[in-house]
Design a protein around this motif. Structure first.
Motif, PDB file in Angstrom:
ATOM      1  N   UNK A   4     130.265  35.322 109.709  1.00 47.54           N
ATOM      2  CA  UNK A   4     129.910  34.174 108.869  1.00 47.54           C
ATOM      3  C   UNK A   4     128.686  34.469 108.005  1.00 47.54           C
ATOM      4  N   UNK A   5     127.738  35.243 108.544  1.00 51.17           N
ATOM      5  CA  UNK A   5     126.554  35.619 107.777  1.00 51.17           C
ATOM      6  C   UNK A   5     126.924  36.581 106.653  1.00 51.17           C
ATOM      7  N   UNK A   6     127.849  37.495 106.939  1.00 49.84           N
ATOM      8  CA  UNK A   6     128.323  38.415 105.892  1.00 49.84           C
ATOM      9  C   UNK A   6     128.936  37.620 104.745  1.00 49.84           C
ATOM     10  N   UNK A   7     129.790  36.653 105.108  1.00 54.93           N
ATOM     11  CA  UNK A   7     130.434  35.823 104.082  1.00 54.93           C
ATOM     12  C   UNK A   7     129.406  35.040 103.276  1.00 54.93           C
ATOM     13  N   UNK A   8     128.360  34.561 103.962  1.00 52.38           N
ATOM     14  CA  UNK A   8     127.308  33.796 103.288  1.00 52.38           C
ATOM     15  C   UNK A   8     126.557  34.664 102.281  1.00 52.38           C
ATOM     16  N   UNK A   9     126.206  35.892 102.687  1.00 56.13           N
ATOM     17  CA  UNK A   9     125.488  36.799 101.793  1.00 56.13           C
ATOM     18  C   UNK A   9     126.352  37.195 100.596  1.00 56.13           C
ATOM     19  N   UNK A  10     127.627  37.411 100.855  1.00 59.49           N
ATOM     20  CA  UNK A  10     128.555  37.744  99.770  1.00 59.49           C
ATOM     21  C   UNK A  10     128.612  36.599  98.764  1.00 59.49           C
ATOM     22  N   UNK A  11     128.664  35.382  99.271  1.00 59.89           N
ATOM     23  CA  UNK A  11     128.703  34.207  98.393  1.00 59.89           C
ATOM     24  C   UNK A  11     127.419  34.108  97.570  1.00 59.89           C
ATOM     25  N   UNK A  12     126.270  34.405  98.190  1.00 57.10           N
ATOM     26  CA  UNK A  12     124.998  34.340  97.475  1.00 57.10           C
ATOM     27  C   UNK A  12     124.962  35.360  96.339  1.00 57.10           C
ATOM     28  N   UNK A  13     125.449  36.559  96.615  1.00 55.61           N
ATOM     29  CA  UNK A  13     125.469  37.592  95.581  1.00 55.61           C
ATOM     30  C   UNK A  13     126.357  37.158  94.425  1.00 55.61           C
ATOM     31  N   UNK A  14     127.516  36.628  94.764  1.00 57.12           N
ATOM     32  CA  UNK A  14     128.436  36.188  93.722  1.00 57.12           C
ATOM     33  C   UNK A  14     127.894  35.033  92.921  1.00 57.12           C
ATOM     34  N   UNK A  15     127.151  34.124  93.575  1.00 58.64           N
ATOM     35  CA  UNK A  15     126.626  32.935  92.898  1.00 58.64           C
ATOM     36  C   UNK A  15     125.416  33.268  92.033  1.00 58.64           C
ATOM     37  N   UNK A  16     124.538  34.114  92.531  1.00 59.89           N
ATOM     38  CA  UNK A  16     123.293  34.373  91.807  1.00 59.89           C
ATOM     39  C   UNK A  16     123.445  35.449  90.743  1.00 59.89           C
ATOM     40  N   UNK A  17     124.323  36.417  90.965  1.00 62.04           N
ATOM     41  CA  UNK A  17     124.434  37.533  90.039  1.00 62.04           C
ATOM     42  C   UNK A  17     125.774  37.582  89.324  1.00 62.04           C
ATOM     43  N   UNK A  18     126.777  36.925  89.905  1.00 62.01           N
ATOM     44  CA  UNK A  18     128.143  37.043  89.378  1.00 62.01           C
ATOM     45  C   UNK A  18     128.477  38.519  89.175  1.00 62.01           C
ATOM     46  N   UNK A  19     128.138  39.335  90.154  1.00 60.69           N
ATOM     47  CA  UNK A  19     128.244  40.781  90.024  1.00 60.69           C
ATOM     48  C   UNK A  19     129.685  41.206  89.815  1.00 60.69           C
ATOM     49  N   UNK A  20     129.829  42.288  89.043  1.00 61.81           N
ATOM     50  CA  UNK A  20     131.161  42.808  88.748  1.00 61.81           C
ATOM     51  C   UNK A  20     131.914  43.169  90.023  1.00 61.81           C
ATOM     52  N   UNK A  21     131.214  43.796  90.974  1.00 59.19           N
ATOM     53  CA  UNK A  21     131.882  44.214  92.211  1.00 59.19           C
ATOM     54  C   UNK A  21     132.382  43.011  93.001  1.00 59.19           C
ATOM     55  N   UNK A  22     131.606  41.920  92.990  1.00 56.66           N
ATOM     56  CA  UNK A  22     132.014  40.712  93.704  1.00 56.66           C
ATOM     57  C   UNK A  22     133.249  40.095  93.044  1.00 56.66           C
ATOM     58  N   UNK A  23     133.223  40.010  91.724  1.00 55.07           N
ATOM     59  CA  UNK A  23     134.346  39.418  90.993  1.00 55.07           C
ATOM     60  C   UNK A  23     135.614  40.240  91.191  1.00 55.07           C
ATOM     61  N   UNK A  24     135.505  41.565  91.038  1.00 50.57           N
ATOM     62  CA  UNK A  24     136.682  42.423  91.194  1.00 50.57           C
ATOM     63  C   UNK A  24     137.211  42.376  92.619  1.00 50.57           C
ATOM     64  N   UNK A  25     136.301  42.322  93.600  1.00 51.66           N
ATOM     65  CA  UNK A  25     136.727  42.219  94.992  1.00 51.66           C
ATOM     66  C   UNK A  25     137.504  40.929  95.221  1.00 51.66           C
ATOM     67  N   UNK A  26     137.024  39.824  94.655  1.00 56.50           N
ATOM     68  CA  UNK A  26     137.728  38.554  94.802  1.00 56.50           C
ATOM     69  C   UNK A  26     139.103  38.589  94.151  1.00 56.50           C
ATOM     70  N   UNK A  27     139.172  39.167  92.959  1.00 57.26           N
ATOM     71  CA  UNK A  27     140.459  39.248  92.280  1.00 57.26           C
ATOM     72  C   UNK A  27     141.434  40.137  93.053  1.00 57.26           C
ATOM     73  N   UNK A  28     140.931  41.230  93.621  1.00 52.98           N
ATOM     74  CA  UNK A  28     141.818  42.104  94.405  1.00 52.98           C
ATOM     75  C   UNK A  28     142.279  41.417  95.687  1.00 52.98           C
ATOM     76  N   UNK A  29     141.378  40.680  96.318  1.00 49.83           N
ATOM     77  CA  UNK A  29     141.779  39.918  97.506  1.00 49.83           C
ATOM     78  C   UNK A  29     142.803  38.846  97.153  1.00 49.83           C
ATOM     79  N   UNK A  30     142.595  38.184  96.025  1.00 47.79           N
ATOM     80  CA  UNK A  30     143.563  37.184  95.565  1.00 47.79           C
ATOM     81  C   UNK A  30     144.927  37.831  95.364  1.00 47.79           C
ATOM     82  N   UNK A  31     144.930  39.028  94.812  1.00 45.69           N
ATOM     83  CA  UNK A  31     146.181  39.749  94.594  1.00 45.69           C
ATOM     84  C   UNK A  31     146.841  40.131  95.913  1.00 45.69           C
TER      85      UNK A  31
END
Length: 300
Positions: free
Chosen positions: A76-103
């Motif tokens: 749960x802490x890993x998921x929380x940190x991942x969410x923080x990175x995605x929210x504060x930086x909208x990092x490319x790696x986070x976005x691509x990871x989400x799109x690949x998971x969606x796929x």
């Protein structure tokens, strides 16, 4: 038969995460990060939950978290940190990871949520070049290595196409310049239309009228279009057909049948442009090496 993958090899995990298989094995053995299933011959296989965890771990690792620290965190802490990175930086790696998971999960809601977050900060053109083109490139590599199936590719491609169509519709309602018409088409047996759809968006965004004909259009249909419009710029995006051995003949025929008046020209984009002879790159037929070049041409 197209079987949808739900079990992945360690090589699949490497392709999807960018982390070498050797490193994944070390993380697994030393830190217990993943819990593989093992075949009767002791070969590791991984389910979708392992894939999701590895993508999350990879995101933290690429954002300067030490793997030894990540290993001590509760999921749960890993998921929380991942969410923080995605929210504060909208990092490319986070976005691509989400799109690949969606796929991989055929998760439309995750795709739309990720896309909508992007849309708050970027216009569609920026999203296409900064995110969707790299995503499509990765998907192409994943398909070539059998990491994903055609079902995965078609699922994510359709969602991208849907976003393109929505963006195009908004622009179609705006006033257009009347001095030139762009006719967008794919040659006979060519069906890969995402690049052409983006060109339609970009031309509309610059205020020109477009007629989008779509995939697999015979030359005769384009001849019919000339009866209705003057000063036509034909635009095509060639990924597969006509192939390397026939593309120059195709362009010769196009020149004879459709570019025999002073007010017509052809713009050609796509992978097959690398096989076009220099003699076909003329004032009437213009070859574009990359899709982003269209913006400068439209502003001239």
């Amino acid at each position: 038969m197209n079987i949808i993958k739900s079990v992945f090899s360690i090589k699949d995990l490497e392709n999807l995460s960018g982390i070498k298989a050797h490193t994944i094995r070390i993380w697994e053995k030393r830190y217990g990060l993943l819990e593989p299933m093992r075949s009767e011959t002791n070969i590791r296989n991984y389910d979708i939950e392992n894939l999701q965890k590895l993508l999350n771990v990879t995101l933290l690792y690429n954002n300067n978290y030490k793997i030894s620290k990540i290993a001590q965190l509760h999921p749960e802490k890993i998921a929380e940190l991942v969410h923080q990175i995605g929210t504060t930086e909208n990092s490319m790696s986070h976005v691509l990871a989400n799109f690949k998971l969606a796929m991989m999960n055929f998760d439309e809601a995750l795709f739309l949520k990720t896309y909508n977050n992007l849309e708050r900060e970027k216009d569609f053109s920026a999203i296409f070049f900064d995110v969707l083109i790299p995503l499509l490139h990765e998907i192409g590599l994943l398909w070539q290595t059998d990491t994903i199936t055609p079902a995965h590719e078609h699922f994510i491609s359709y969602l991208i196409k849907q976003k393109l169509l929505v963006s195009i519709e908004k622009l179609q309602l705006e006033p257009k310049k009347s001095d030139k018409t762009f006719v967008l088409f794919l040659p006979h047996n060519e069906i890969h239309e995402l690049g052409l759809l983006y060109l339609n968006y970009e031309i509309l965004r610059n205020g020109f009228k477009t007629i989008f004909l779509g995939p697999s259009i015979p030359l005769q249909c384009l001849t019919d279009i000339k009866k209705h419009f003057n000063n036509i710029t034909f635009v095509t995006y060639i990924t597969v057909e006509p192939g390397p051995d026939s593309i120059n003949h195709y362009l010769d025929e196009f020149q004879k049948q459709l570019l025999n008046t002073t007010d017509s020209e052809l713009w050609v984009f796509g992978k097959m442009t690398e096989f076009i002879d220099n003699q076909n790159d003329t004032k009437k037929t213009i070859i574009f090496k990359q899709i982003s070049d269209v913006t400068g041409k439209l502003k001239k």
